[in-house]
Design a protein around this motif. Sequence first.
Motif, mmCIF file in Angstrom:
data_model
loop_
_atom_site.group_PDB
_atom_site.id
_atom_site.type_symbol
_atom_site.label_atom_id
_atom_site.label_comp_id
_atom_site.label_asym_id
_atom_site.label_seq_id
_atom_site.Cartn_x
_atom_site.Cartn_y
_atom_site.Cartn_z
ATOM 1 N N GLN A 80 3.329 -4.831 9.655
ATOM 2 C CA GLN A 80 2.731 -4.180 8.489
ATOM 3 C C GLN A 80 2.083 -5.219 7.576
ATOM 4 O O GLN A 80 0.991 -4.996 7.049
ATOM 5 C CB GLN A 80 3.785 -3.384 7.731
ATOM 6 N N GLY A 81 2.737 -6.342 7.404
ATOM 7 C CA GLY A 81 2.167 -7.408 6.589
ATOM 8 C C GLY A 81 0.865 -7.935 7.169
ATOM 9 O O GLY A 81 -0.116 -8.151 6.441
ATOM 10 N N TRP A 82 0.851 -8.132 8.485
ATOM 11 C CA TRP A 82 -0.370 -8.610 9.151
ATOM 12 C C TRP A 82 -1.493 -7.598 9.023
ATOM 13 O O TRP A 82 -2.633 -7.948 8.732
ATOM 14 C CB TRP A 82 -0.084 -8.910 10.619
ATOM 15 N N LEU A 83 -1.167 -6.314 9.211
ATOM 16 C CA LEU A 83 -2.180 -5.264 9.088
ATOM 17 C C LEU A 83 -2.704 -5.160 7.655
ATOM 18 O O LEU A 83 -3.905 -4.958 7.448
ATOM 19 C CB LEU A 83 -1.613 -3.921 9.551
ATOM 20 N N ALA A 84 -1.822 -5.311 6.668
ATOM 21 C CA ALA A 84 -2.266 -5.266 5.270
ATOM 22 C C ALA A 84 -3.220 -6.423 4.982
ATOM 23 O O ALA A 84 -4.228 -6.247 4.290
ATOM 24 C CB ALA A 84 -1.063 -5.319 4.336
ATOM 25 N N TRP A 85 -2.901 -7.599 5.514
ATOM 26 C CA TRP A 85 -3.771 -8.765 5.352
ATOM 27 C C TRP A 85 -5.130 -8.505 5.981
ATOM 28 O O TRP A 85 -6.170 -8.778 5.392
ATOM 29 C CB TRP A 85 -3.095 -9.973 5.976
ATOM 30 N N GLN A 86 -5.157 -7.934 7.192
ATOM 31 C CA GLN A 86 -6.408 -7.615 7.867
ATOM 32 C C GLN A 86 -7.199 -6.567 7.091
ATOM 33 O O GLN A 86 -8.420 -6.653 6.991
ATOM 34 C CB GLN A 86 -6.146 -7.124 9.296
ATOM 35 N N ARG A 87 -6.499 -5.588 6.540
ATOM 36 C CA ARG A 87 -7.176 -4.547 5.764
ATOM 37 C C ARG A 87 -7.837 -5.145 4.525
ATOM 38 O O ARG A 87 -8.961 -4.789 4.174
ATOM 39 C CB ARG A 87 -6.180 -3.467 5.358
#
Length: 98
Positions: A80-87
């Motif tokens: 989730q943290g990685w996806l938030a960063w990508q978003r």
Amino acid sequence: MTNSLDRFFGAMSDPTRRAIIEMLATRPASVSDLHAPHQMALPTFMRHLRVLEEVGLIRSVKKGRVRTCYIEPQPLIAAQGWLAWQREIWENRRDDIP
């Protein structure tokens, strides 16, 4: 971190494993309860559980004859943290497009 994300997304790429995680998100469950909605042999289903355990998404405890599975949130939180960063990167990039 990348290797663990690769393993996480590899494990989550399968619909059976996603369904298991969805079931365990609400409560712990026995292997029998997790297997019940799936039209596959138990040994095949057990391979799915093994993949999820190897990635660290679930853990299981055997008490008597019943094996109960529990969700382990750390890999989900990391993804989730990685996806938030990508978003965030994507949203900032879209702001630059005329």
